[in-house]
Write a protein that holds these residues in place. Structure first.
Motif: not given
Length: 394
Positions: A99-106, A70-73, A75-91
């Motif tokens: 990461i397990k195929q059925d991992a819970e990612i919040t 599982s991954i939990f993102i 904060g704070g407010t993670p949704s304040v990050l710009a879309e490219p920044q969150m993309k970098q984090v996830m990539e």
């Protein structure tokens, strides 16, 4: 962690499960009651932080080390990050970890900080659960709490998340707000239940020292009289469970309710003492029965994230006694309680040999019950859970 097992006369490396927490310590504006490690920052600082976060993710290893369940993102407010920044984090997470195929990612989000583009990108990156910090459906209560959004903005964000394919949504609520009544709380619950989120977290307000709230509503302050008294707070607590149970939500932890199969796997991992890796400013980890936290100094974190040893603080190797204490006071937060068999298998000693005296006392006081080799809180025990859990700490 790399483990080794013997197969066909040779040792082969196997992965072990782990949870990952990512801390995004930024928000549009800090709420009046909040004492979390978070605050508003300029765009340059946020960009520097994201780069350091990526450095720390890379420094923690390769795909062969762990299998992430599982991954939990948060904060704070993670949704304040710009879309490219969150993309970098996830990539980067996908590059560096298995990461397990059925991992819970919040991802946590505040109403008004998400757009259709952001939500669609979250889904594309594999984020499959979103947690909205609503707190109340009463706009006057939201204003009093210092929230940046209205109930109407929450509704817009919630429906947008549904349209973008999120079928696992949590809504955070806070009760015992100043001047709140049982009826106004009931209205908030009914409004949220009508939306049918999969999960509801219902916390009671705590007036934390050092917050703007404490100056108005703290002990001895004029606003203290506006807080619900103990009896009213208990009525709110009981009404919450009754109403949510009737609506199809079952209580699986002191403050958390879910539809069947929609419990937060990540948080269950905390209460069951599963290993987790905290990444980001001030984040905590539990690895090999060792607890540690990252520095809370933002400048130091940005400068030193590549060098893990320079940001990790408060390192504590847990003794067997401390592990037993955690097993009990964390596990008892779950409505299922703790398994006597698991305790004995893990520690090689029965729970009665360690906590027999405490168990007898708490059973006599009708605060815990034992059934089928499980120990759990009674209804009365839930009401004064802090007292009960403290009995297991030496």
């Amino acid at each position: 962690m790399i483990r080794s097992k013997k197969e066909g006369g040779r040792h082969v490396e196997t992965t072990s499960p782990i949870e990952i927490y990512i801390h995004i310590p930024f928000c549009v504006k800090k709420c009046a009651y909040c004492d979390f490690l978070s605050g508003a920052q300029d765009e340059e600082t946020i960009e520097q932080y994201v780069e350091s976060l990526l450095d720390e993710i890379r420094a923690h290893g390769s795909k062969s080390n762990y299998e992430v369940t599982s991954i939990f993102i948060g904060g704070g407010t993670p949704s304040v990050l710009a879309e490219p920044q969150m993309k970098q984090v996830m990539e980067t997470l996908h590059d560096m970890f298995q990461i397990k195929q059925d991992a819970e990612i919040t991802i946590e989000a505040n109403p008004g900080t998400v757009t259709r583009e952001k939500l669609e990108s979250y889904r594309a990156y594999g984020i499959n659960r979103i947690s909205f910090g609503l707190q109340s459906t009463n706009n006057e209560e939201l204003k009093l709490l210092g929230r940046i959004h209205t109930y109407e903005e929450f509704l817009e964000s919630f429906h947008l998340a549904r349209e973008c394919g999120f079928d696992n949504i949590n809504v955070d609520l806070i009760s015992a707000i100043p001047k709140q009544t049982l009826e106004s709380w009931k209205e908030t619950l009914q409004n949220v239940v009508a939306l049918a989120p999969e999960h509801i977290s219902a916390y009671s307000l705590i007036v934390e020292e050092g917050t703007p709230f404490a100056k108005v509503y703290g002990e001895g302050c004029p606003g203290e009289k506006d807080l619900p008294d103990e009896e009213e707070e208990r009525r709110i607590y009981h009404r919450t469970e009754e109403l949510l149970k009737k609506a199809g939500y079952y209580r699986y932890e002191i403050s958390n309710y879910a539809k069947e199969g929609k419990e937060c796997k990540h948080n269950l991992g905390y209460w069951e003492r599963k290993e987790y890796l905290g990444i980001g400013l001030g984040s905590a980890s539990l690895i090999n029965n060792t607890r540690y936290s990252n520095t809370t100094d933002l400048k130091k974190y940005i400068q030193c994230a590549k060098e893990l040893v320079n940001i990790q603080e408060d390192i504590q190797v847990l003794s067997t006694q401390e592990q037993m204490e955690e097993f009990m006071f964390l596990g008892l937060r779950k409505m299922d309680g703790v398994s006597e068999r698991e305790f004995e298998e893990y520690f090689g000693i029965s729970v009665d040999e360690v906590y027999g005296k405490q168990l007898k006392k708490l059973i006599r006081e009708d605060l815990i019950e034992r059934k089928d080799a499980w120990i759990k809180l009674t209804g009365r025990g839930i009401d004064i859970s802090n007292y009960v859990l403290s009995e297991f700490i030496n």
